[in-house]
Scaffold this motif. Structure first.
Motif, PDB file in Angstrom:
ATOM      1  N   ILE A 121      75.519  64.138  65.508  1.00  0.00           N
ATOM      2  CA  ILE A 121      76.552  63.105  65.585  1.00  0.00           C
ATOM      3  C   ILE A 121      77.305  63.059  64.265  1.00  0.00           C
ATOM      4  CG2 ILE A 121      77.047  60.671  66.002  1.00  0.00           C
ATOM      5  CD1 ILE A 121      75.859  62.192  68.394  1.00  0.00           C
TER       6      ILE A 121
ATOM      7  N   ILE B 110      84.334  59.467  66.707  1.00  0.00           N
ATOM      8  CA  ILE B 110      82.918  59.825  66.765  1.00  0.00           C
ATOM      9  C   ILE B 110      82.844  61.237  67.334  1.00  0.00           C
ATOM     10  CG2 ILE B 110      80.659  59.297  67.768  1.00  0.00           C
ATOM     11  CD1 ILE B 110      81.722  56.421  68.203  1.00  0.00           C
TER      12      ILE B 110
ATOM     13  N   CYS C 283      85.854  61.043  60.270  1.00  0.00           N
ATOM     14  CA  CYS C 283      85.428  60.187  61.385  1.00  0.00           C
ATOM     15  C   CYS C 283      85.357  58.731  60.950  1.00  0.00           C
ATOM     16  CB  CYS C 283      84.058  60.637  61.899  1.00  0.00           C
ATOM     17  SG  CYS C 283      84.039  62.291  62.597  1.00  0.00           S
ATOM     18  N   GLY C 284      85.411  57.838  61.924  1.00  0.00           N
ATOM     19  CA  GLY C 284      85.220  56.418  61.670  1.00  0.00           C
ATOM     20  C   GLY C 284      86.429  55.668  61.156  1.00  0.00           C
TER      21      GLY C 284
ATOM     22  N   VAL D  15      79.075  53.897  63.199  1.00  0.00           N
ATOM     23  CA  VAL D  15      78.188  54.907  63.778  1.00  0.00           C
ATOM     24  C   VAL D  15      77.767  55.863  62.661  1.00  0.00           C
ATOM     25  CG1 VAL D  15      78.023  56.853  65.382  1.00  0.00           C
ATOM     26  CG2 VAL D  15      79.215  54.758  66.067  1.00  0.00           C
TER      27      VAL D  15
ATOM     28  N   ASN E 108      75.975  59.205  60.786  1.00  0.00           N
ATOM     29  CA  ASN E 108      75.749  60.621  61.070  1.00  0.00           C
ATOM     30  C   ASN E 108      74.269  60.839  61.383  1.00  0.00           C
ATOM     31  OD1 ASN E 108      78.450  61.819  60.266  1.00  0.00           O
ATOM     32  ND2 ASN E 108      77.911  60.747  58.389  1.00  0.00           N
TER      33      ASN E 108
ATOM     34  N   LEU F 128      77.016  54.362  72.966  1.00  0.00           N
ATOM     35  CA  LEU F 128      77.203  53.764  71.644  1.00  0.00           C
ATOM     36  C   LEU F 128      75.901  53.127  71.151  1.00  0.00           C
ATOM     37  CD1 LEU F 128      79.459  53.283  69.536  1.00  0.00           C
ATOM     38  CD2 LEU F 128      79.825  51.055  70.613  1.00  0.00           C
TER      39      LEU F 128
ATOM     40  N   LEU G 282      73.642  55.645  69.725  1.00  0.00           N
ATOM     41  CA  LEU G 282      74.082  56.235  68.469  1.00  0.00           C
ATOM     42  C   LEU G 282      73.717  55.374  67.259  1.00  0.00           C
ATOM     43  CD1 LEU G 282      77.634  57.533  69.476  1.00  0.00           C
ATOM     44  CD2 LEU G 282      75.448  58.748  69.493  1.00  0.00           C
TER      45      LEU G 282
ATOM     46  N   CYS H 287      84.197  55.640  73.690  1.00  0.00           N
ATOM     47  CA  CYS H 287      82.764  55.947  73.805  1.00  0.00           C
ATOM     48  C   CYS H 287      82.102  54.968  74.763  1.00  0.00           C
ATOM     49  CB  CYS H 287      82.112  55.863  72.432  1.00  0.00           C
ATOM     50  SG  CYS H 287      80.348  56.286  72.427  1.00  0.00           S
TER      51      CYS H 287
ATOM     52  N   GLY I 287      79.749  60.641  62.345  1.00  0.00           N
ATOM     53  CA  GLY I 287      80.275  59.283  62.336  1.00  0.00           C
ATOM     54  C   GLY I 287      80.851  58.926  60.989  1.00  0.00           C
TER      55      GLY I 287
ATOM     56  N   GLY J  67      85.373  55.051  68.873  1.00  0.00           N
ATOM     57  CA  GLY J  67      84.463  53.920  68.802  1.00  0.00           C
ATOM     58  C   GLY J  67      85.190  52.622  68.530  1.00  0.00           C
TER      59      GLY J  67
END
Length: 288
Positions: free
Chosen positions: A161, A96, A88-89, A148, A150, A199, A202, A194, A163, A142
């Protein structure tokens, strides 16, 4: 010794290569959903933080790649892998993951709908992954300048979540409990953007605290120590959180340099550290 299921590994590799064609960086996973390759530094307590600079495999999401040749090499090094993780990210999607769990006994889908009503956002049509336990993973995209972190259960019970520094189990992966699959009608979709209101939820919650001059130095040193204590997979998240607190408590710009130094000490590059701090400045309404 891990049992090798050649067919499961071959299928996982095929699914991973397909995900990579969509710009999703992947790593091999074991049947336990953990990275299939262990850290090459696990038996060296004096090893310096490494994100893969050593050239060996076993650095979790830092091994993730969209390059077919590297992905094949990763799976060749882990012939027991039966699934794959999607980091992710990362560009281009800055993925996300909204993990709606069923194990807690709560209705996480209803909790997400309640959050949407309360904060005036709607979940757009997007990729949905069905888990073997009956849960769902929603994929969202995102902005590139927002980190973002985790989290587990912070939004609501049963909502986790994934992230920066985290990963999602990819569809087609086989685990101890079954196979992950794409929900009907969503396989052709790209991760949807998102919603801005979601957002904001988060991000780490701000703390309304205004330190006195006597406490500011101690608080600033505490934030630096918080960053220095980061382990692999936590560095960006801890730095972002600490920078947000520094901006909210009026401790910048004096604290920027110590935070950068602390982040570099844990293994981030100076450029990565300054980019994360700039993201925290924007998120807290300050000019980087």
């Amino acid at each position: 010794m891990a049992t090798i299921n050649r067919q499961a590994t071959t299928l996982a590799l095929a699914h991973a290569l397909s995900a990579a064609e969509r710009g999703l960086a992947v790593i091999p996973l074991s049947r336990t959903k953990l990275p299939a390759l262990r850290s090459p530094h696990r038996d060296d307590p004096t090893a310096t933080p490494c994100h893969g600079e050593c050239g060996r495999f076993g650095h979790g999401v830092y091994d993730a790649s969209i390059e077919p040749r590297r992905i094949r090499e990763l799976f060749a090094a882990a012939p027991w892998a039966t699934g794959y993780g999607i980091a992710c990210g990362l560009e281009p999607h800055h993925l996300i993951g909204i993990d709606l769990d069923t194990k807690t006994g709560t209705d996480s889908s209803a909790a997400l709908r309640e959050l949407a009503l309360r904060h005036l956002f709607t979940i757009p049509e997007t990729v949905v992954i069905m888990t073997p336990s009956g849960g769902r993973h929603l994929w969202l995209s995102g902005p590139p300048d927002v980190v973002v972190p985790n989290s587990a259960g912070r939004l609501a019970p049963g909502i986790d979540i994934r992230g920066a520094g985290g990963y999602l189990v990819g569809p087609g992966s086989r685990t101890e409990h079954g196979v992950y699959s794409t929900a009907p009608g969503t396989a052709h979709l790209a991760p949807a953007r998102c919603p801005r209101a979601l957002l904001r939820l988060l991000q780490p919650p701000p703390r309304a605290h205004h330190p006195t001059p006597s406490s500011a130095g101690q608080h600033g040193q505490g934030l630096v120590q918080f960053v220095l204590a980061a382990h692999e997979g936590q560095r960006n998240t801890r730095l972002f959180w600490a920078a947000c607190r520094a901006y909210e408590n009026g401790l910048t710009p004096a604290l920027v340099a110590p935070l950068v130094d602390a982040a570099v000490h844990t293994g981030l590059t100076e450029r990565e550290a300054r980019a994360t701090i700039a993201s925290a400045a924007r998120m807290t309404g300050h000019c980087p």
